[in-house]
Design an enzyme around this catalytic site. Structure first.
Site, PDB file in Angstrom:
ATOM      1  N   LYS A 203      -0.022  -0.646   2.450  1.00 19.34           N
ATOM      2  CA  LYS A 203       0.342   0.420   3.382  1.00 19.34           C
ATOM      3  C   LYS A 203       1.580   1.118   2.842  1.00 19.34           C
ATOM      4  CE  LYS A 203       1.650   1.516   8.077  1.00 19.34           C
ATOM      5  NZ  LYS A 203       1.671   1.068   9.474  1.00 19.34           N
ATOM      6  N   LYS A 258      -3.956   2.295   2.898  1.00 19.78           N
ATOM      7  CA  LYS A 258      -3.581   3.340   3.837  1.00 19.78           C
ATOM      8  C   LYS A 258      -2.354   4.092   3.355  1.00 19.78           C
ATOM      9  CE  LYS A 258      -1.869   3.514   8.511  1.00 19.78           C
ATOM     10  NZ  LYS A 258      -1.137   2.766   9.481  1.00 19.78           N
TER      11      LYS A 258
END
Ligand code: PBG
Length: 336
Positions: A203, A258
């Site tokens: 992330k 992400k």
């Protein structure tokens, strides 16, 4: 004869494979279906509430009764799972994110209510403190930075109240070190052996999360460092492989990359590197870009959405979180 010897014109005409719809369907390498989609929902207190989010076109904050309706609609469209995010009342936020571990908090109540009404849809919940802290960070502070180990202690409690409320997949999205092992340990200790962990492993610290932070109200005062001391540096991909390896070793069932579209290189590397399902998130900013440009006549909304989600599949995603999940599923079913 080698392929390259055959590959000369006119023996090889690549357009033969494309010359009709049936030919293209027959040889297609990647297919997007409703099975690939996870619909995020923002849940808010109240009854009959459907509140639009200006920076996130087409997305609404829903009270639990309305979220149940959307859960049923998503289920009917063949969407396997929802990702639930709470919009926490400002009066319940503090610097420690204490409301996150309250077993009666909004998200826990939403999980229980949706699970009761639509038992066969999967529920995925973020484990991170940002919706609950006044500063909007994913953890708690010691001095001028988010402290790792004390934050993990709180995240473990948060994961536990969510799992006990009926959440199927806890999804630590905080990027603290060691949190997957700690969450796995407590789930096993409590006999919650079927609760999955989807680790937001790779992330990145991204400006593309802007509209999401508007939606949950966590934009407030992140400060000059933003989330750069715990979320990944956008420049790195080797580091993503280390992150997923660690989370898998600690007990993650699935991992996440992400943001999505600007990071498809990372997604492709990660899926080539591991043998657990890798999910990806078309985050709020990328979704908003496409929606706003389409609304301004730049291109066809449904077509760009399908093309972008197909690109995630092509890069190896097992499934995709997208705010367009229900719209896309409707289009795939020929219902729009
Ligand atoms: C919170 C969280 C964020 C997103 C999902 N979980 C924002 C952040 O880390 O600041 C972003 C999702 C999106 O932009 O759609 N930990």
């Amino acid at each position: 004869m080698t392929t390259s010897a055959l590959g000369s014109f006119p023996a090889t005409r690549m357009r033969r494979l494309r010359a009709a719809t049936w030919r293209r369907r027959l040889v297609r390498e990647t297919i997007l279906t409703a099975d690939d989609l996870v619909q995020p929902l923002f849940v808010v207190e109240g009854k009959g509430v459907r509140q639009s989010v200006p920076t996130l076109p087409g997305v609404t904050r829903l009270s639990i009764d309305e979220a149940i309706k959307d859960a049923q609609a998503a289920y009917d469209l063949g969407i396997p799972a929802l990702a639930l995010f709470p919009v926490v009342d400002a009066s319940l936020k503090d610097d420690q994110g204490r409301e996150a571990v309250n077993p009666k908090n909004l998200l826990c109540r939403a999980v229980t209510a949706i699970k009761k009404a639509v038992p066969d849809i999967g529920l995925i919940c973020d484990v991170a403190l940002d919706p609950y802290t006044v500063h909007g960070h994913d953890g708690i502070f010691d001095g001028d930075d988010v402290v790792n180990d004390a934050t993990v202690d709180v995240l473990v409690k948060q994961a536990l109240v969510l799992a006990e409320a009926g959440c199927d997949v806890v999804a630590p999205s905080d990027m603290m070190d060691g949190r997957i092992a700690a969450v796995r340990r407590v789930l096993e200790d409590r006999g919650l052996v079927n609760t999955m962990i989807m680790a937001y492993s790779a992330k990145y610290a991204s400006a593309f999360y802007g509209p999401f932070r508007d939606a949950v109200g966590s934009k407030a005062t992140l400060g000059p460092k933003g989330k750069h001391t715990y979320q990944m540096d956008a420049a790195n991909t080797d580091e993503a492989l280390r992150e997923v390896d660690l989370d898998i070793a600690e007990g993650a069932d699935m991992v996440m990359v992400k943001p999505g579209m600007p990071y498809l290189d990372v997604l492709a590397r990660v899926t080539a590197h591991v043998n657990v399902p890798v999910l990806a998130y078309q985050v709020s900013g990328e979704y908003a870009m496409l929606m706003i440009a389409a609304a301004n006549g730049a291109f066809d909304q449904a077509a760009v959405m399908r093309e972008s989600l197909l690109a995630f599949k092509r890069a190896g995603a097992a499934a995709i979180f997208t705010y367009a999940a229900m719209d896309v599923a409707r289009a795939l079913a020929g219902k729009s």
